[in-house]
Write an enzyme that holds these catalytic residues in place. Structure first.
Site: not given
Ligand SMILES: Cc1ncc(COP(=O)(O)OP(=O)(O)O)c(N)n1
Ligand SMILES: Cc1nc(C(=O)O)sc1CCOP(=O)(O)O
Ligand SMILES: [Mg+2]
Length: 361
Positions: A179, A248, A277
């Site tokens: 990512r 997601s 996020k």
């Molecule tokens: C395993 C997993 N779950 C959720 C996310 C989040 O995807 P998204 O809502 O498209 O947000 P971004 O990661 O693109 O900012 C994820 N990446 N992985």
């Molecule tokens: C990339 C992403 N997606 C989310 C979702 O809920 O869809 S939360 C998230 C960030 C997770 O990062 P951390 O483990 O540092 O909190």
């Protein structure tokens, strides 16, 4: 020996030797694949197809063809490639043997035609069946690996990205998502290729966030798509049925839709508000409990999970988690990975023990 034969007999014996060697090669390769389908994957359909192919080949391996064998004079028995002596993962072993079977069938098709046109036709058909077997086997293995993965590392851009990812892989991690929102494409491609190779070395799945094109370019195992990313149907059309597509979700409606659209897994979160996020409100434990009760496909709790709050997430019913900072920013990523995995396995074992056993009538 050559002078003992007239031209025609000599040629026939050479063709028979080629057929003999390649019938053996194809059957041995199939047997190796069959053992994995049977004992590794417990998959009766794939096992049966390997067995059928072996048996059909056996019918062409006549006594006359076997009689042409001349192992002591075969210079090929001494030839080996370094890669034949090293197979890092089951995936590599399967790929090598599928390739071996496909090559042997091609040889059988070409030389078999000289002897019997029907043999050429049959071997060609078999080669296409092996291509189908290959896609089914790879898709099945990939989905099995997804089912088994309990910890998911979603990477964040940093200079030590590859070192941290490798440290986590050394701790037993089997699923990584690349990512990276801001890096230029050229650099992203290079990093994605390096991560792909790293995951291959450790037998881990490798997915790409957001970008279907990048996933195709590096032959990733799949993509992760959010609600604002490409529709699943479009990504499926581009990537085909074998690749993994994750979605997601933040609430039950998004989950139901993702499942109906054919997602292979869903992200469930954010469990906690997270700076990774920042604009996404926490969905909280309630949604994790909902997923534990209702989600029929693999799901990963995500968002703000770390070693301190992780047990709460497990208590809400999660048995798979995805993290960014908890590993990417850890002082000892291997140890943190091992800790998460050991707790996830412990929780699963407890659940299995506590599950009421079927009452015997
Ligand atoms: C395993 C997993 N779950 C959720 C996310 C989040 O995807 P998204 O809502 O498209 O947000 P971004 O990661 O693109 O900012 C994820 N990446 N992985
Ligand atoms: C990339 C992403 N997606 C989310 C979702 O809920 O869809 S939360 C998230 C960030 C997770 O990062 P951390 O483990 O540092 O909190
Ligand atoms: Mg996204």
């Amino acid at each position: 020996m050559a002078e003992l034969y007239n031209g025609q007999v000599m040629e026939k014996s050479v063709i028979y030797r080629i057929l003999d060697a390649n019938l053996d090669r194809a059957r041995e390769g199939l047997r190796i694949i069959e053992e994995w389908c049977r004992f590794g994957l417990n998959n009766p359909d794939l096992t049966q197809e390997c067995k059928r192919l072996r048996q059909e080949l056996a019918q062409w391996h006549t006594a006359e063809i076997r009689a042409a064998r001349n192992t002591p004079d075969d210079p090929g028995t001494q030839l080996t490639h370094e890669r034949e002596e090293y197979r890092g993962t089951i995936h590599q072993l399967l790929q090598a043997n599928l390739c071996r079977v496909e090559e042997a069938l091609r040889v059988l098709e070409e030389y078999g035609k000289l002897e019997d046109r029907q043999m050429g036709r049959v071997c060609k058909q078999m080669r296409y069946r092996v291509y189908t077997l290959e896609s089914q086997l790879m898709a099945y293995s990939r989905h099995q690996q997804l089912l088994e993965a309990q910890l998911y590392l979603v990477t964040s851009p940093m200079p030590e990205l590859l070192e941290v990812a490798e440290a986590a892989l050394q701790g037993g991690l089997k699923l990584i998502q690349y990512r990276d929102k801001n890096t230029e494409d050229g650099e992203r491609l290079v990093l994605a290729q390096k991560l792909r190779q790293l995951c291959d070395r450790y037998g881990a799945l490798f997915l790409i966030n957001d970008r279907v094109d990048l996933a195709l370019a590096v032959d990733a195992d799949g993509v992760h798509l959010g609600q604002q990313d490409l529709p699943i149907a479009v990504a499926r059309e581009i990537l085909g049925p074998q690749k993994i597509i994750g979605r997601s979700t933040t609430n039950p409606e998004e989950m139901k839709r993702a499942i109906a659209e054919g997602a292979d897994y869903v992200g469930v979160g954010p469990v906690f508000a997270t700076p990774t996020k920042p604009n996404k409100a926490a969905a909280g434990h309630e949604y994790v409990r909902y997923a534990a009760q209702h989600c029929p496909i693999p799901w990963f709790a995500i968002g703000g999970i770390d070693v301190n709050n992780f047990n709460e997430v497990l208590e809400s019913g999660a048995n798979r988690i995805a993290v960014v900072r908890a590993i990417m920013e850890a002082e000892q990523p291997t140890l943190v990975t091992q800790y998460f995995l050991s707790q996830l396995i412990r929780m699963e074992t407890m659940k299995a023990i506590q599950k009421p056993q079927a009452v015997r009538g």
